[in-house]
Design a protein around this motif. Structure first.
Motif: not given
Length: 395
Positions: A342-364
């Protein structure tokens, strides 16, 4: 799946294009075992084709060979407490019991000690407290007194042999039918072979995780369905079986969506309550036969899911709401995901390593990298399925 005495992992990349022969499945049925005899009677190999016919499941030959390497010797004892003696505790704080009639000593493994004492005496937490603090004399005194007072209490004990030693793996009700891993594999290979023959297709084994207690096998139909604007969709199924008490033998719809242009992909699994079938270990063989027929409903499940997946073509970019929804489901998980994951997931979110330039397949695809644990990966795939359903319902 945790640490086990026996375990193995099988990757589809090392599986050949050959399937096992139908006759090869006969070695999964054990002799002098009533449930196995019933399964052989209700599911005779001859009913599924010629014995020299190849299963329409590529990689099934390797699956059987890998399973044979970890299929340990097991025994089930039905005993009352008056025929069991407390010997003591191991250096790993596991209880050691002697079965008097068989003159056999066995040591607990996995969660046996806690589950045994909690099931019989409601003292799981008390035993944990005593063992952690070295109060084994106090614990022994209580157990021996309860053995004497409750001497007619009867349970079924599952033992497993490792080298020359016997270990206590679990306790079950005497109503328990042991649909062990060998029977789960036997039944599902026959069922999927029948489905593949009827629909003129093949399954391939994408991957498998097997231990002395549980199995997870990921089956995938050979040919994908192209969904314009989304990608290639490979439908299949996830086989799960756990021989430990209160677990089930199930087959669930699983699918994988691949974006070949950018080389991204992810798998998703439907909710357990929507399983193709879900069999508990008190189910009769006759009822198992009825439930396994649900494998032919895979076409219906596929078509229903295709409708949802088709709607994803309208989700070309990710909104902040979609990203938030996904990570909220992950971080709010109570027991299915470790604190580290869960910490790794939070880091992805907090550090903006996931963003709205991705499509759904890339996100998952990106989120799937936060864990290599089998159970956690399957849990994430269930979340992906939930998100897909929610997104599709909004379009």
């Amino acid at each position: 799946m945790g640490k086990h005495l026996y375990s193995t992992m099988l990757s589809g990349e090392i599986c050949s294009s050959e399937g096992a022969l139908i006759r090869d499945l006969k070695y999964l049925i054990k002799e002098e075992r009533e449930l196995d005899d019933q399964v052989r009677e209700f599911f005779p190999l001859e009913a599924y084709g010629e014995l020299d016919e190849e299963l329409k499941i590529r990689g099934s030959r390797e699956l059987l060979a890998a399973f044979d390497q970890i299929d340990a010797e097991k025994q089930d004892f039905i005993e009352t407490l008056e025929n069991i003696e407390l010997i003591g505790f191991s250096d790993k704080n596991q209880i050691i019991l002697r079965f008097k009639k068989d003159d056999l000593n066995a040591t607990g493994i996995y969660n046996f000690t806690y589950e045994f004492l909690n099931d019989l005496f409601d003292m799981g937490m008390f035993s944990k407290f005593c063992l952690e603090r070295g109060y084994t004399d106090l614990l022994r005194e209580n157990i021996e007194e309860l053995f004497e007072k409750l001497k007619t209490e009867k349970r079924q004990y599952r033992l497993i042999k490792h080298q020359d030693d016997w270990f206590l793996r679990g306790i079950t009700s005497t109503r328990y039918n042991n649909y062990d891993n060998h029977l789960a594999i036997y039944l599902i290979l026959l069922a999927l072979h029948s489905y593949a023959k009827k629909n003129k297709t093949f399954f391939i084994i994408e991957k498998a995780y097997m231990s002395d207690s549980e199995i997870k096998v990921f089956f995938q139909l050979e040919n994908p369905i192209v969904v314009p604007g989304v990608g290639e969709v490979y439908f299949g199924a996830l086989l799960s079986n756990n021989e430990i008490r209160d677990k089930t033998f199930s087959l669930e719809l699983r699918y994988k969506i691949v974006d070949k242009t950018n080389n991204f992909s992810f798998g998703a699994v439907s909710k357990l309550e929507d399983a193709v079938f879900n069999i508990n270990h008190s189910t009769s063989v006759n009822n198992v036969r009825e439930k396994i027929q649900n494998v032919f409903n895979l076409e219906e499940y596929k078509n229903l899911m295709l409708g949802y997946i088709n709607e994803l073509k309208h989700v070309s970019t990710l909104s902040a709401d979609v990203i938030y929804l996904l990570f909220k489901k992950i971080t709010n998980s109570k027991q299915k995901l470790s604190t580290q994951t869960k910490k790794k997931a939070k880091d992805l979110y907090d550090k903006n390593l996931i963003n709205n330039t991705m499509n759904l397949i890339e996100l998952f695809n990106r989120v799937s990298e936060i864990t290599s644990d089998v159970e956690e990966s399957i849990y994430l795939e269930r979340i992906y399925h939930e998100v897909i359903l929610e997104l599709s319902s909004k379009n």
